[in-house]
Design an enzyme around this catalytic site. Structure first.
Site, short mmCIF file in Angstrom:
data_model
loop_
_atom_site.label_atom_id
_atom_site.label_comp_id
_atom_site.label_asym_id
_atom_site.label_seq_id
_atom_site.Cartn_x
_atom_site.Cartn_y
_atom_site.Cartn_z
CB CYS A 102 3.83 37.68 -16.86
SG CYS A 102 3.13 39.29 -17.32
N GLY A 103 6.52 39.78 -16.38
CA GLY A 103 7.11 40.81 -15.55
C GLY A 103 6.10 41.73 -14.92
CG HIS A 104 2.09 43.24 -16.50
ND1 HIS A 104 1.93 42.23 -17.45
CD2 HIS A 104 0.87 43.38 -15.92
CE1 HIS A 104 0.68 41.82 -17.44
NE2 HIS A 104 0.02 42.50 -16.53
CG ASP A 263 2.59 44.98 -21.70
OD1 ASP A 263 2.13 45.88 -20.98
OD2 ASP A 263 3.24 44.02 -21.27
CB CYS A 267 6.44 44.39 -22.07
SG CYS A 267 6.41 42.57 -22.06
N GLY A 268 7.62 43.85 -18.86
CA GLY A 268 8.76 43.47 -18.04
C GLY A 268 9.70 42.49 -18.70
CB THR A 269 9.32 39.02 -19.98
OG1 THR A 269 8.05 39.22 -20.60
CG2 THR A 269 9.11 38.34 -18.63
#
Length: 346
Positions: A102-104, A263, A267-269
């Site tokens: 998960c990016g965030h 989100d 969203c990072g990913t």
């Protein structure tokens, strides 16, 4: 006058206790569990994930779900290193499952570690770029933090192996034909224009976006049956896209998960997956700056680079940078007499 909170410090009165630090990354919450999850220092994130999922799922439900969280809450069980200078590990948890990446939450966890002093820069008042890493179920994630006089101002993470799978045409009820881009970056994403939902990307329209995402998800499940025979569809995250409002951004989106969460950040990913899609279509070049706007108007900065891995599926190395802010430090308590103590979703 005595502190009335001292009445709550007798932890033996509670069935379960979790010490947590909350933050938000460009609007999306992350709850880092420092202690109480029962994970031993130095555990492999994969082993830790399986243990939580199979034996201690209450850690996820207590930290993510109501009454202490909500459908879009995201928590991270922190694994302390077992030796000086070792890297921290994490297990990611949301309302539905245990994502590999998960990016965030990576940005939020890294910021929390730096702000707490659990990861230390060269000097207390360091200004500049500081590199370290985080061990995740999906592998080691390299991090680059921008510090100003010791405070964390932003964090960039690197994801290797993002790729565009293909575009598919769906025939949606009451909508008709619509093209959907499928891409992977730690999680599967399906990108399609918000015009297919007959609405706009707006906080006030989120219920309509969630409902429309369910229709798209069901259509994808019929079109792309899971080869492993699982009940869940292969594509869980539906991402509505639109032109940006932010003057620096090229794209705007809002991802909707299979649990009905959404989100608030870009969203990072999903940003990694989006860059992989644009590279594959010739709409983004390696090394070019990519800025993506989220639901509440915040932005992530990204860049795509060639992946040196030899594979049949062309992949990219994606770097995404965002900012997180600490919002709370607290202790979550589960009273043994509370019938809803382990969490619920309404």
């Amino acid at each position: 006058m005595s502190n009335p909170l001292q009445r709550l410090t007798c932890r033996d009165s509670y069935q379960r206790v979790l010490d947590v630090v909350d933050s938000h990354t460009c609007g999306q919450p992350t709850r880092v569990i420092l202690a109480g999850h029962g994970l031993e220092a130095g555990m492999s994130p994969l082993v830790a994930r399986d243990m939580l999922r199979d034996e201690r799922d209450w850690v996820r439900t207590v930290s993510v779900m109501e009454p202490r969280g909500h459908r879009s809450m995201f928590s991270v069980a922190l694994i302390h290193p077992d030796r000086p200078g070792g890297e921290f590990g994490v297990v990611f948890m949301d309302a539905a499952a245990y994502p590999d990446m998960c990016g965030h939450a990576t940005i939020g966890t890294a910021t929390t570690l730096l702000e707490l002093g659990l990861v230390q820069a060269p000097t207390p008042d360091f200004t500049g770029m500081f590199e370290f890493g985080l061990q995740t179920p999906g592998g080691r994630v390299p991090l680059r933090a921008r510090l100003e006089t010791g405070r964390c101002k932003s964090v960039a993470f690197v994801f290797e192996g993002a790729y565009f799978l293909k575009a598919v045409d769906l025939n949606l009820p009451d909508i008709g034909a619509v093209a959907v881009d499928l891409a992977y970056a730690g999680q599967w994403y399906a990108f399609l224009p918000v015009s297919a939902a007959r609405t706009t990307i707006d906080v006030a329209k989120i219920k309509a976006l969630i409902a429309a995402a369910s229709v798209v998800r069901a259509a994808l499940a019929e079109r792309l049956p899971d080869p492993d025979g699982r009940a869940e569809p292969i594509i869980g995250n539906i991402v509505w896209t639109d032109a940006p409002n932010h003057p620096q951004a090229q794209h705007r989106n809002v991802p909707i998960s299979a649990a009905g969460s959404f989100d608030r950040s870009p969203c990072g990913t999903a940003t990694c997956a989006r860059m992989a899609t644009l590279v594959a279509k010739g709409e983004l070049g390696f090394g070019e700056r990519f800025v993506k706007e989220g639901l509440v108007g915040t932005i992530y900065h990204g860049v795509a680079r060639p992946d040196s891995a030899k594979a049949e599926q062309p992949t990219i190395v994606a770097e995404v940078e965002g900012t997180a802010w600490i919002t709370a430090a607290s202790t979550l308590l589960v009273d043994p007499s509370d019938p809803l103590g382990n969490g619920y979703l309404a």
